[in-house]
Enzyme design. Sequence first.
Site, short mmCIF file in Angstrom:
data_model
loop_
_atom_site.label_atom_id
_atom_site.label_comp_id
_atom_site.label_asym_id
_atom_site.label_seq_id
_atom_site.Cartn_x
_atom_site.Cartn_y
_atom_site.Cartn_z
N CYS A 109 11.55 8.67 41.35
CA CYS A 109 10.27 8.99 42.00
C CYS A 109 9.12 8.44 41.19
O CYS A 109 8.81 8.94 40.11
CB CYS A 109 10.12 10.50 42.15
SG CYS A 109 8.58 10.97 42.97
N GLY A 110 8.47 7.42 41.71
CA GLY A 110 7.38 6.79 40.99
C GLY A 110 6.05 7.49 41.17
O GLY A 110 5.08 7.17 40.49
#
Length: 267
Positions: A109-110
């Site tokens: 998850c950026g």
Amino acid sequence: MKQASVYQSIKLSKNSSLKIEDNLVIEAPLQININNEAYTVVMRTPGNDEELVRGLLYAEDIYKKDGNLNINFIENNDDFSAVLNVTILKDDLGKGYLNKRTLLSVSSCGICGKKELDDLKINGDPLKKTIKESVKINLSMFLKINELQFLFKKTGGSHACAVFNSNKELITIKEDIGRHNAVDKCVGDLLNKKKLKKANYMLVSGRVSYEIVSKAFLAKIPIIIAVSACSSLAVDFAKEFGICLIGFSREDKMTIYSNPQYINYER
């Protein structure tokens, strides 16, 4: 709770192109406030938000009591983004919050770690390239990166990102356990080599979500081609940013979700 949306796309195969309606998993941000102060934003598929928050705060050592959390939704928007507030007594807050440790960005998850929905906005003019290429060339590029995924061949547990120039020449390829990390490594490599302006195609080994589209936009890479699926928010942003987004690129098939004018797909 709606968890998928219908999007028009163009499905290509060896001898045909067909306009279809495709179901894409919804990706939307959820802002989590604790005691009316922004704590973090997570990207999620709508539904079971209360359970998501309960599990996340448990994992982050913020609330580990047996009692149920007091959760109130402040916003529930038409685009499936939402804001909720969790009320926790001061004495019940765990070390994760008392140490003011913000949720760490993880490999999958950026966007995790952003504190408010407004932090997701990206400014800039849409990419306006008019590229006409044969889709067969794109498939050969995947064959190229498959040969060079040495970490994946050894472990079966890594993702890859590869970037090609306008002549379909490979200019960088990187692997990482996280899809977004692999993208960042490629962009960083091209920046160091002063070759980012030559980037034309970004190929990724997994699915495409909002973060990857935003990274490609900031790097001014106009075409993203993925082995797997694209999220709803990825398609929305690709349309807005002027990026040609292609998913399910396998064997002799692929699906174009945005800006098909970049690709010569007529049969």
